[in-house]
Design a protein around this motif. Structure first.
Motif, PDB file in Angstrom:
ATOM      1  N   ARG A   1       0.868  -1.498  -0.093  1.00  0.00           N
ATOM      2  CA  ARG A   1       0.310   0.019   0.016  1.00  0.00           C
ATOM      3  C   ARG A   1       1.141   0.886   0.077  1.00  0.00           C
ATOM      4  NH1 ARG A   1      -4.575  -0.785   4.672  1.00  0.00           N
ATOM      5  NH2 ARG A   1      -3.737  -2.864   4.894  1.00  0.00           N
ATOM      6  N   ILE A   2       0.898   1.964  -0.552  1.00  0.00           N
ATOM      7  CA  ILE A   2       1.534   3.140  -1.279  1.00  0.00           C
ATOM      8  C   ILE A   2       0.899   4.739  -0.476  1.00  0.00           C
ATOM      9  CG2 ILE A   2       2.592   4.505  -2.339  1.00  0.00           C
ATOM     10  CD1 ILE A   2       3.109   2.330  -4.080  1.00  0.00           C
ATOM     11  N   SER A   3       0.666   5.143   0.296  1.00  0.00           N
ATOM     12  CA  SER A   3       0.195   6.580   0.863  1.00  0.00           C
ATOM     13  C   SER A   3       1.261   7.908   0.289  1.00  0.00           C
ATOM     14  CB  SER A   3      -0.367   6.765   2.127  1.00  0.00           C
ATOM     15  OG  SER A   3       0.769   6.621   2.409  1.00  0.00           O
ATOM     16  N   TYR A   4       0.634   8.645   0.382  1.00  0.00           N
ATOM     17  CA  TYR A   4       1.486   9.647   0.814  1.00  0.00           C
ATOM     18  C   TYR A   4       1.246  10.903   1.625  1.00  0.00           C
ATOM     19  CZ  TYR A   4       2.575   8.822  -3.653  1.00  0.00           C
ATOM     20  OH  TYR A   4       3.090   7.651  -5.220  1.00  0.00           O
ATOM     21  N   ARG A   5       2.516  11.221   2.614  1.00  0.00           N
ATOM     22  CA  ARG A   5       2.373  12.337   3.343  1.00  0.00           C
ATOM     23  C   ARG A   5       2.821  13.791   2.990  1.00  0.00           C
ATOM     24  NH1 ARG A   5       2.188   9.468   9.323  1.00  0.00           N
ATOM     25  NH2 ARG A   5       0.794  10.579   9.928  1.00  0.00           N
ATOM     26  N   ILE A   6       2.360  15.023   3.653  1.00  0.00           N
ATOM     27  CA  ILE A   6       2.808  16.243   4.033  1.00  0.00           C
ATOM     28  C   ILE A   6       3.529  16.573   5.279  1.00  0.00           C
ATOM     29  CG2 ILE A   6       2.927  18.682   3.999  1.00  0.00           C
ATOM     30  CD1 ILE A   6       0.223  18.245   1.656  1.00  0.00           C
ATOM     31  N   ARG A   7       4.924  16.902   4.948  1.00  0.00           N
ATOM     32  CA  ARG A   7       5.794  16.197   6.298  1.00  0.00           C
ATOM     33  C   ARG A   7       6.417  18.375   6.641  1.00  0.00           C
ATOM     34  NH1 ARG A   7      11.355  15.744   7.517  1.00  0.00           N
ATOM     35  NH2 ARG A   7      11.402  15.586  10.027  1.00  0.00           N
ATOM     36  N   PHE A   8       6.459  18.727   7.914  1.00  0.00           N
ATOM     37  CA  PHE A   8       7.397  20.460   8.052  1.00  0.00           C
ATOM     38  C   PHE A   8       8.393  19.487   9.152  1.00  0.00           C
ATOM     39  CE2 PHE A   8       2.614  21.196   7.815  1.00  0.00           C
ATOM     40  CZ  PHE A   8       1.973  21.923   6.936  1.00  0.00           C
TER      41      PHE A   8
ATOM     42  N   VAL B   1       7.492  16.349   0.793  1.00  0.00           N
ATOM     43  CA  VAL B   1       6.248  14.944   0.658  1.00  0.00           C
ATOM     44  C   VAL B   1       6.995  13.956   1.150  1.00  0.00           C
ATOM     45  CG1 VAL B   1       4.336  13.872  -1.127  1.00  0.00           C
ATOM     46  CG2 VAL B   1       4.742  16.547  -1.212  1.00  0.00           C
ATOM     47  N   VAL B   2       6.269  13.214   2.452  1.00  0.00           N
ATOM     48  CA  VAL B   2       7.274  11.787   2.081  1.00  0.00           C
ATOM     49  C   VAL B   2       6.157  10.480   1.523  1.00  0.00           C
ATOM     50  CG1 VAL B   2       7.384  10.407   4.048  1.00  0.00           C
ATOM     51  CG2 VAL B   2       7.864  13.072   4.078  1.00  0.00           C
ATOM     52  N   LYS B   3       6.732   9.802   0.863  1.00  0.00           N
ATOM     53  CA  LYS B   3       5.720   9.201   0.408  1.00  0.00           C
ATOM     54  C   LYS B   3       6.458   7.552   1.352  1.00  0.00           C
ATOM     55  CE  LYS B   3       6.441   5.636  -3.000  1.00  0.00           C
ATOM     56  NZ  LYS B   3       6.666   4.717  -4.556  1.00  0.00           N
ATOM     57  N   VAL B   4       4.954   7.174   1.826  1.00  0.00           N
ATOM     58  CA  VAL B   4       4.748   5.861   2.507  1.00  0.00           C
ATOM     59  C   VAL B   4       4.126   4.280   2.261  1.00  0.00           C
ATOM     60  CG1 VAL B   4       3.707   4.801   4.798  1.00  0.00           C
ATOM     61  CG2 VAL B   4       4.968   7.659   4.410  1.00  0.00           C
TER      62      VAL B   4
ATOM     63  N   GLU C   1      -2.987  11.268   5.511  1.00  0.00           N
ATOM     64  CA  GLU C   1      -2.531  10.461   4.975  1.00  0.00           C
ATOM     65  C   GLU C   1      -3.519  10.213   2.897  1.00  0.00           C
ATOM     66  OE1 GLU C   1      -1.815   6.416   5.459  1.00  0.00           O
ATOM     67  OE2 GLU C   1      -1.020   7.081   7.192  1.00  0.00           O
ATOM     68  N   TRP C   2      -2.912  10.745   1.819  1.00  0.00           N
ATOM     69  CA  TRP C   2      -3.466  10.885   0.677  1.00  0.00           C
ATOM     70  C   TRP C   2      -3.044   9.716  -0.718  1.00  0.00           C
ATOM     71  CZ3 TRP C   2      -2.380  14.598   3.296  1.00  0.00           C
ATOM     72  CH2 TRP C   2      -3.901  15.703   3.909  1.00  0.00           C
ATOM     73  N   GLY C   3      -3.704   8.581  -0.948  1.00  0.00           N
ATOM     74  CA  GLY C   3      -3.152   7.878  -1.893  1.00  0.00           C
ATOM     75  C   GLY C   3      -3.015   7.833  -2.556  1.00  0.00           C
ATOM     76  N   GLU C   4      -2.976   9.169  -3.207  1.00  0.00           N
ATOM     77  CA  GLU C   4      -2.349   9.621  -5.206  1.00  0.00           C
ATOM     78  C   GLU C   4      -2.193  10.551  -5.014  1.00  0.00           C
ATOM     79  OE1 GLU C   4      -5.675   9.994  -7.544  1.00  0.00           O
ATOM     80  OE2 GLU C   4      -6.702   7.914  -7.034  1.00  0.00           O
ATOM     81  N   LEU C   5      -0.796  11.161  -5.879  1.00  0.00           N
ATOM     82  CA  LEU C   5       0.116  12.171  -5.380  1.00  0.00           C
ATOM     83  C   LEU C   5      -0.509  13.469  -6.072  1.00  0.00           C
ATOM     84  CD1 LEU C   5       3.011  12.656  -4.860  1.00  0.00           C
ATOM     85  CD2 LEU C   5       3.441  12.228  -7.232  1.00  0.00           C
TER      86      LEU C   5
ATOM     87  N   SER D   1      -2.335  17.672   8.472  1.00  0.00           N
ATOM     88  CA  SER D   1      -4.158  16.666   8.898  1.00  0.00           C
ATOM     89  C   SER D   1      -4.999  18.152   8.184  1.00  0.00           C
ATOM     90  CB  SER D   1      -3.932  16.350  10.094  1.00  0.00           C
ATOM     91  OG  SER D   1      -5.251  16.097  10.328  1.00  0.00           O
ATOM     92  N   SER D   2      -6.195  17.660   7.187  1.00  0.00           N
ATOM     93  CA  SER D   2      -6.760  18.278   7.021  1.00  0.00           C
ATOM     94  C   SER D   2      -8.176  18.666   8.465  1.00  0.00           C
ATOM     95  CB  SER D   2      -7.605  17.396   5.359  1.00  0.00           C
ATOM     96  OG  SER D   2      -8.384  16.178   5.878  1.00  0.00           O
ATOM     97  N   ASN D   3      -9.218  19.367   7.661  1.00  0.00           N
ATOM     98  CA  ASN D   3      -9.942  19.295   8.512  1.00  0.00           C
ATOM     99  C   ASN D   3     -10.371  17.950   9.372  1.00  0.00           C
ATOM    100  OD1 ASN D   3      -9.544  21.938   9.199  1.00  0.00           O
ATOM    101  ND2 ASN D   3     -11.061  22.747   7.189  1.00  0.00           N
ATOM    102  N   ASN D   4     -10.906  16.956   8.231  1.00  0.00           N
ATOM    103  CA  ASN D   4     -11.386  16.109   9.329  1.00  0.00           C
ATOM    104  C   ASN D   4     -10.703  14.407   9.643  1.00  0.00           C
ATOM    105  OD1 ASN D   4     -10.432  14.976   6.468  1.00  0.00           O
ATOM    106  ND2 ASN D   4     -12.221  14.588   5.642  1.00  0.00           N
TER     107      ASN D   4
END
Length: 80
Positions: free
Chosen positions: A6-13, A64-67, A32-36, A25-28
């Motif tokens: 499983r591949i997901s992407y995250r935004i890291r500071f 952007v971090v790929k997990v 993690e997001w599944g598509e770039l 993290s979004s408001n909801n």
């Protein structure tokens, strides 16, 4: 036994490493997001801030971090 990835992407500071706000993290609650392409759309739009997210603040100092998660499924027959 099957193994999938499983591949997901995250935004890291990086400036906030080790703290609660290290990953965006979004408001909801999605962090993690599944598509770039979804990450690119979010970065170009900006971070929603203010009253009901009406103010969009541009992203700054991020990476952007790929997990990649490897999942192995095993099936076993149990007799009762």
């Amino acid at each position: 036994m099957t193994e999938t990835a499983r591949i997901s992407y995250r935004i890291r500071f990086p400036a906030k490493a080790g703290t609660y706000g290290e990953f965006y993290s979004s408001n909801n609650g999605t962090s993690e997001w599944g598509e770039l392409s979804k990450i690119k759309a979010l970065i170009t739009r900006g971070m929603p801030k203010g009253y009901k997210g009406r103010i969009l603040e541009p992203f700054a100092d991020y990476e952007v971090v790929k997990v990649t998660e490897h999942v192995r499924t095993e099936t076993e027959v149990v007799t009762l």
